[in-house]
Design a protein around this motif. Structure first.
Motif, mmCIF file in Angstrom:
data_model
loop_
_atom_site.group_PDB
_atom_site.id
_atom_site.type_symbol
_atom_site.label_atom_id
_atom_site.label_comp_id
_atom_site.label_asym_id
_atom_site.label_seq_id
_atom_site.Cartn_x
_atom_site.Cartn_y
_atom_site.Cartn_z
ATOM 1 N N GLY A 279 -4.795 -2.250 3.425
ATOM 2 C CA GLY A 279 -3.473 -2.597 2.180
ATOM 3 C C GLY A 279 -3.692 -1.260 1.175
ATOM 4 O O GLY A 279 -2.873 -1.527 0.872
ATOM 5 N N HIS A 280 -4.468 0.015 2.087
ATOM 6 C CA HIS A 280 -4.713 1.118 1.096
ATOM 7 C C HIS A 280 -3.666 1.713 1.871
ATOM 8 O O HIS A 280 -3.217 2.057 2.969
ATOM 9 N N PRO A 281 -2.686 2.881 1.022
ATOM 10 C CA PRO A 281 -1.744 4.129 0.924
ATOM 11 C C PRO A 281 -2.984 4.356 2.065
ATOM 12 O O PRO A 281 -2.026 5.144 2.677
ATOM 13 N N VAL A 282 -4.184 4.808 2.180
ATOM 14 C CA VAL A 282 -4.741 6.358 2.844
ATOM 15 C C VAL A 282 -5.110 5.703 3.738
ATOM 16 O O VAL A 282 -5.319 6.625 4.717
ATOM 17 N N VAL A 283 -4.773 4.134 4.046
ATOM 18 C CA VAL A 283 -4.664 3.808 6.172
ATOM 19 C C VAL A 283 -4.603 4.534 6.737
ATOM 20 O O VAL A 283 -5.536 4.750 7.703
ATOM 21 N N GLY A 284 -3.672 5.253 7.148
ATOM 22 C CA GLY A 284 -3.091 5.852 8.189
ATOM 23 C C GLY A 284 -3.690 7.322 7.889
ATOM 24 O O GLY A 284 -4.254 8.056 8.792
ATOM 25 N N GLY A 285 -4.304 7.944 6.845
ATOM 26 C CA GLY A 285 -4.455 9.238 7.177
ATOM 27 C C GLY A 285 -6.253 8.814 7.253
ATOM 28 O O GLY A 285 -7.007 10.128 8.017
ATOM 29 N N SER A 286 -7.447 7.764 7.005
ATOM 30 C CA SER A 286 -8.050 7.445 7.187
ATOM 31 C C SER A 286 -8.723 7.314 8.278
ATOM 32 O O SER A 286 -9.058 7.815 8.965
ATOM 33 N N TRP A 287 -7.465 6.974 9.460
ATOM 34 C CA TRP A 287 -7.416 6.539 10.916
ATOM 35 C C TRP A 287 -7.430 7.595 11.696
ATOM 36 O O TRP A 287 -7.862 8.243 12.652
ATOM 37 N N GLU A 288 -6.033 8.687 11.329
ATOM 38 C CA GLU A 288 -6.082 9.691 12.001
ATOM 39 C C GLU A 288 -7.345 10.542 11.478
ATOM 40 O O GLU A 288 -7.901 11.593 12.683
ATOM 41 N N GLY A 289 -8.318 11.130 10.153
ATOM 42 C CA GLY A 289 -9.173 11.129 10.635
ATOM 43 C C GLY A 289 -10.373 11.123 11.098
ATOM 44 O O GLY A 289 -11.290 11.719 11.745
ATOM 45 N N PHE A 290 -11.067 9.810 11.255
ATOM 46 C CA PHE A 290 -11.257 9.272 12.027
ATOM 47 C C PHE A 290 -11.249 9.958 12.892
ATOM 48 O O PHE A 290 -12.569 10.131 14.333
ATOM 49 N N CYS A 291 -10.416 9.323 13.920
ATOM 50 C CA CYS A 291 -10.039 9.881 15.179
ATOM 51 C C CYS A 291 -9.995 11.207 15.400
ATOM 52 O O CYS A 291 -11.032 11.583 16.463
ATOM 53 N N ILE A 292 -9.720 12.025 14.469
ATOM 54 C CA ILE A 292 -9.872 13.356 14.745
ATOM 55 C C ILE A 292 -11.585 13.686 15.247
ATOM 56 O O ILE A 292 -11.924 14.540 16.174
ATOM 57 N N GLU A 293 -12.001 13.187 14.359
ATOM 58 C CA GLU A 293 -14.129 13.901 14.042
ATOM 59 C C GLU A 293 -14.048 13.257 15.015
ATOM 60 O O GLU A 293 -15.616 13.914 16.424
ATOM 61 N N THR A 294 -13.725 11.772 15.820
ATOM 62 C CA THR A 294 -14.627 11.506 16.410
ATOM 63 C C THR A 294 -14.346 12.228 17.952
ATOM 64 O O THR A 294 -14.649 12.495 19.120
ATOM 65 N N LEU A 295 -13.173 12.662 18.313
ATOM 66 C CA LEU A 295 -12.565 13.477 19.733
ATOM 67 C C LEU A 295 -13.204 14.699 19.336
ATOM 68 O O LEU A 295 -13.672 14.890 20.982
ATOM 69 N N ILE A 296 -12.733 15.823 18.153
ATOM 70 C CA ILE A 296 -13.896 16.850 17.973
ATOM 71 C C ILE A 296 -15.235 17.040 18.708
ATOM 72 O O ILE A 296 -16.372 17.575 19.382
ATOM 73 N N ALA A 297 -16.120 15.919 18.031
ATOM 74 C CA ALA A 297 -17.143 15.589 18.323
ATOM 75 C C ALA A 297 -17.696 14.967 19.945
ATOM 76 O O ALA A 297 -18.687 15.939 20.657
ATOM 77 N N ALA A 298 -16.805 14.966 20.771
ATOM 78 C CA ALA A 298 -16.711 14.507 22.355
ATOM 79 C C ALA A 298 -16.372 15.917 22.767
ATOM 80 O O ALA A 298 -17.184 15.809 23.856
ATOM 81 N N ALA A 299 -15.532 16.879 22.382
ATOM 82 C CA ALA A 299 -15.092 17.341 23.430
ATOM 83 C C ALA A 299 -15.850 18.806 24.054
ATOM 84 O O ALA A 299 -16.743 18.692 22.708
#
Length: 387
Positions: A279-299
């Protein structure tokens, strides 16, 4: 306990190089992993935050000469910066005795400090590995929401319940601000730095606007840069640079800034439950950052990460240039509809992407037009592991 992908990377590096530096913020699991490594070979472990262990190394060569042929693990090695000169001599001495690899494992929580200390002294003798937080394919895709909400610090993720996890992260933030950062030397008021860190969390994934941050904190733009450099060096914030190779386009040149661990984003904003987060406005940015960190770490090791945005509206959340020269264009959306904007298609033409992926909140892999594939986060992570 979880099987960490980075464990294999450390073992492989020790089999090929004399010294390995394992980087990562405090409490990420470096010591636990190092002790697991120690269980597989003759080794000695010293924690340089302990006065007793530092005293052992007052005359380092006298002590280390007797350990030739053993793996020496030095935790929080940035506490003794002068030690790197001795390590160079130790490595060269051991090579003459036939011990060419697996001599030192150095753990540290301040990346630039360690890189600057070791780069000249250990050039050609060391490999650097960054340890990420817990990743989705280490904890299981059934724990996706828990990992996103709580973040990847093991003690936070494994807490008995969300309230205990949030309390752990609040204590972690307080300890960094009141003890760890002052120990590195910067004299920054803890309240000011916390406000700065919280402002970054509020704008998670936004373009860096140093003047707005400076105005909000009542400090200069130069001081904003110094605060940001500090949090980047501590591996708590990521400064994602823009793609810069299309000289004929009007590219956005400001970096995007992310608090690297999603759990810390939520703690800084006081979001202790999935319901509060959604319910918070940061939800989209939070999900984006979470995915980006996951993918960079797996590359694959050596992958370069960027974002792409032009003033004409072409945009990609993440561009990965892999060591084999291929370019992956990745859009991230917290939606169950596998659709991308026109700006995505413009951007992949601009950069000549080899793979075009949409990370979305669905549970199936769905083909799209022009070679696009929509994938859940776990499947995209697996594709990078296979690259």
């Amino acid at each position: 306990m979880y099987n960490r992908h980075v464990f294999k990377a450390v073992i492989s590096a020790l089999d090929e190089q004399a010294a390995v530096v394992l980087l990562g913020p405090r409490q990420i699991g470096k010591t636990t992993l190092a002790l697991d490594v120690a269980g597989q070979r003759r080794s000695v472990y010293l924690d340089l935050e302990r006065e007793a262990d530092r005293r052992i190394l007052v005359e380092p060569d006298l002590y280390l000469d007797e350990l030739a042929g053993n793996l020496v693990i030095l935790d929080e090695v940035q506490q003794m910066p002068d030690l790197f000169r001795n390590l160079r001599g130790q490595i060269d001495m051991r090579r003459r005795k036939g011990y060419r690899t697996g001599q030192f494992l150095l753990l540290g929580s301040a990346s630039n400090v360690l890189l600057n200390q070791s780069a000249e002294s250990l050039a050609g003798r060391v490999r650097y590995i960054e340890m990420p937080p817990l990743l989705l394919d280490e904890v299981g895709e059934n724990r996706l929401n828990d990992l996103w909400l709580r973040g990847g610090f093991p003690d936070s993720f494994q807490a008995a319940h969300n309230r205990a996890s949030l309390s752990w992260r609040e204590d972690f933030i307080r300890t960094y601000l009141e003890r760890d950062i002052p120990a590195l030397g910067p004299r920054i008021p803890a309240t000011t730095l916390r406000r700065f860190w919280t402002m970054l969390a509020h704008t998670q994934g936004g373009l860096l606007n140093a003047s707005a941050l400076a105005e909000g904190l009542g400090i200069s733009g130069q001081t904003v840069g110094r605060y940001l450099d500090l949090l980047v060096d501590l591996m708590l914030v990521r400064r994602l640079t823009p793609w810069h190779e299309n000289f004929g386009k009007r590219l956005i040149k400001s970096p995007k800034v992310y608090v690297r661990d999603s759990g810390l984003v939520h703690a800084l904003l006081g979001l202790g439950s999935l319901e509060a987060l959604l319910g918070h406005p940061v939800v989209g940015g939070s999900w984006e950052g979470f995915c980006i960190e996951t993918l960079i770490a797996a590359a694959p090791s050596g992958t370069e990460a960027f974002f792409y945005r032009t003033s004409a509206g072409a945009e990609l959340d993440l561009v990965l240039r892999l060591p084999d020269g291929s370019t992956w264009a990745i859009e991230i959306k917290r939606t169950t509809s596998p659709k991308v904007s026109r700006g995505f298609h413009l951007a992949i033409e601009d950069i000549g992407a080899d793979r075009k992926l949409l990370v979305y909140a669905g549970d199936r892999e769905v083909p799209g037009e022009n070679g696009l594939r929509a994938m859940p986060l776990g499947r995209t992570l697996a594709a990078l592991r296979e690259a």
